[in-house]
Design an enzyme around this catalytic site. Structure first.
Site, PDB file in Angstrom:
ATOM      1  N   ASP A  64     -13.514 -46.921 -19.809  1.00 47.26           N
ATOM      2  CA  ASP A  64     -13.390 -48.319 -19.368  1.00 47.26           C
ATOM      3  C   ASP A  64     -12.873 -48.300 -17.935  1.00 47.26           C
ATOM      4  OD1 ASP A  64     -14.167 -50.043 -21.452  1.00 47.26           O
ATOM      5  OD2 ASP A  64     -12.288 -49.723 -22.509  1.00 47.26           O
ATOM      6  N   ARG A  72      -8.933 -46.564 -15.660  1.00 48.08           N
ATOM      7  CA  ARG A  72      -8.130 -45.531 -16.330  1.00 48.08           C
ATOM      8  C   ARG A  72      -7.603 -44.468 -15.369  1.00 48.08           C
ATOM      9  NH1 ARG A  72      -7.527 -49.058 -19.860  1.00 48.08           N
ATOM     10  NH2 ARG A  72      -9.078 -49.270 -21.513  1.00 48.08           N
ATOM     11  N   ARG A 152     -10.710 -60.231 -14.626  1.00 47.35           N
ATOM     12  CA  ARG A 152     -11.817 -59.299 -14.885  1.00 47.35           C
ATOM     13  C   ARG A 152     -13.161 -60.008 -14.704  1.00 47.35           C
ATOM     14  NH1 ARG A 152     -10.558 -57.306 -20.798  1.00 47.35           N
ATOM     15  NH2 ARG A 152     -12.336 -55.908 -20.463  1.00 47.35           N
ATOM     16  N   LYS A 182     -20.626 -57.026 -20.886  1.00 45.70           N
ATOM     17  CA  LYS A 182     -19.746 -57.383 -22.002  1.00 45.70           C
ATOM     18  C   LYS A 182     -19.023 -58.692 -21.686  1.00 45.70           C
ATOM     19  CE  LYS A 182     -15.964 -54.396 -20.388  1.00 45.70           C
ATOM     20  NZ  LYS A 182     -15.219 -53.147 -20.531  1.00 45.70           N
ATOM     21  N   HIS A 183     -18.650 -59.480 -22.663  1.00 47.42           N
ATOM     22  CA  HIS A 183     -18.699 -59.284 -24.106  1.00 47.42           C
ATOM     23  C   HIS A 183     -19.613 -60.378 -24.653  1.00 47.42           C
ATOM     24  CE1 HIS A 183     -14.788 -57.777 -22.627  1.00 47.42           C
ATOM     25  NE2 HIS A 183     -14.922 -56.826 -23.529  1.00 47.42           N
ATOM     26  N   HIS A 195      -7.877 -58.000 -29.371  1.00 49.30           N
ATOM     27  CA  HIS A 195      -7.205 -56.752 -29.715  1.00 49.30           C
ATOM     28  C   HIS A 195      -6.216 -56.967 -30.869  1.00 49.30           C
ATOM     29  CE1 HIS A 195      -8.627 -55.849 -25.637  1.00 49.30           C
ATOM     30  NE2 HIS A 195      -8.631 -54.598 -26.035  1.00 49.30           N
ATOM     31  N   ASP A 265     -17.669 -53.276 -30.079  1.00 54.99           N
ATOM     32  CA  ASP A 265     -16.387 -53.133 -29.396  1.00 54.99           C
ATOM     33  C   ASP A 265     -15.519 -52.244 -30.305  1.00 54.99           C
ATOM     34  OD1 ASP A 265     -14.314 -53.402 -27.563  1.00 54.99           O
ATOM     35  OD2 ASP A 265     -14.475 -55.577 -27.413  1.00 54.99           O
TER      36      ASP A 265
END
Length: 365
Positions: A64, A72, A152, A182-183, A195, A265
């Site tokens: 990601d 990351r 984002r 996405k998404h 999440h 996901d």
């Protein structure tokens, strides 16, 4: 029997263990998703990716890496890619021309160039270290409601978001990397974070298709993969989009004619662990996603500790395949393999003096 390697799993540490190698060799494993905990520096990452490919050269190494707060690898020379909202803001700022007057649309043109540069820098740095694929770009619209999406998102306007996303994808492609929108059909309208919760978006199908889902309609020639949202749209289906044949087969494949790969996901997210009010195992969730129309399923952060979650998933998928509870798909396997890079990457040192890369760095907002 058809071959189909649907599971994208993770590893706990910064190098492969014997258990990791066993899991990577499993015929149902199709790739690896890397996290910050798998990173020490570029040399270690490059070695880790080489070690993964030495186990099986067809494994897709994913991360990601969008820019902004979702990136990351951020040290040892990795460029900090701006959040996508910065590109949307650039779009809105027209520049003064040579004679001093504002040129209408000049902000949009500059933003498209900067977006391509962002995609190119992001992908060429990852590929120089051996990473094949990033789950980017975010096509969710900025409704100002979603904390988990927030900056984002490129923009509230689907036309701006689509055009900037297409420019980012052009940059990825220049570095030999596929993309993931996405998404689907849109996570930007709901407040809840999938999440830890199952967000519910109560809009009608027409309202969604005429707004949040428009980028998917307009990018059918450009998207190579799509990740559905762990969101329930009760006016369309009682199941979250990633478990819904209505969303994935009727709408995404049927109406929108999307023929790339569909990733679930992360199946360890709270939004994935309850189907129609019932708690389910990882393998049950995986089978539900595959049967709904996903080609690939992600199981993240389950290798930590004893890694039983990953082993249970592989065993459970195998057992259910033998019992015909899901069917291996040659088409899905072809879509997975189509995401692997077709070109050789530039090594890091060569990249650092490469004119296209140096120009792209100058263009980042």
């Amino acid at each position: 029997m058809s071959h189909h390697a649907p599971l994208i799993l993770d590893i706990a540490g910064t190098q492969l263990t014997a258990a990791d190698r066993t899991r990577l060799k499993h015929p149902l494993t199709g790739g690896v998703i890397l996290f910050g905990r798998n990173w020490v520096n570029r040399q270690q990452l490059t070695q880790l990716c080489a070690d993964i490919k030495a186990v099986r050269d067809d494994l897709l190494i994913c991360v990601d890496h969008e820019g902004g707060r979702v990136q990351r690898f951020r040290t040892d020379g990795f460029t900090h890619i701006p959040p996508m909202r910065a590109l949307g803001e650039l779009w809105m700022k027209d520049q003064k021309g040579i004679t001093g007057e504002f040129k209408s649309g000049s902000g949009a043109m500059a933003a498209m160039d900067a977006a391509t540069a962002s995609g190119y820098v992001l992908a060429s740095e990852l590929r120089a270290c051996g990473v094949d694929f990033s789950f980017t770009p975010v096509l969710d619209l900025d409704h100002g409601e979603s904390g988990v999406i927030g900056d984002r998102s490129f923009h509230r306007d689907p036309r701006v978001a689509t055009t900037l996303a297409k420019s980012v994808m052009h940059g990825l492609l220049l570095a030999g990397m596929a993309n993931c929108g996405k998404h689907f059909p849109g996570h930007g309208f709901v407040k809840a974070d999938s999440h830890v919760d199952i967000p519910v978006d109560k809009r009608s199908l027409k309202a969604i298709m005429n707004d949040c889902a428009l980028p998917y309609q307009w990018l059918t020639t450009t998207l190579t993969s799509v990740m559905p949202a762990h969101v329930i749209y009760p006016k369309v289906d009682a199941l979250p989009a990633g478990f819904s044949p209505r969303w994935l087969q009727d709408i995404l494949r049927g109406q929108l004619h999307f023929n790339g790969a569909i990733f679930s996901d992360d199946l360890s997210m709270e939004g994935a662990r309850r189907i129609e009010g019932r708690s389910v195992s990882f393998a049950e969730a995986g089978v539900a996603a595959l049967n709904a129309g996903c080609d690939l399923v992600l199981l993240c952060n389950q290798s930590i500790g004893n890694g039983h979650g990953v082993d249970d998933m592989l065993e459970g998928l195998t057992e259910r395949l033998v019992k015909n509870q899901w069917h291996a798909s040659d088409a899905s396997e072809q879509r997975r393999r189509a995401l692997l890079p077709k070109t050789s990457p530039l090594a890091w040192d060569a990249l650092m003096t490469h004119p296209a890369y140096l120009r792209a760095l100058d263009l980042l907002p």
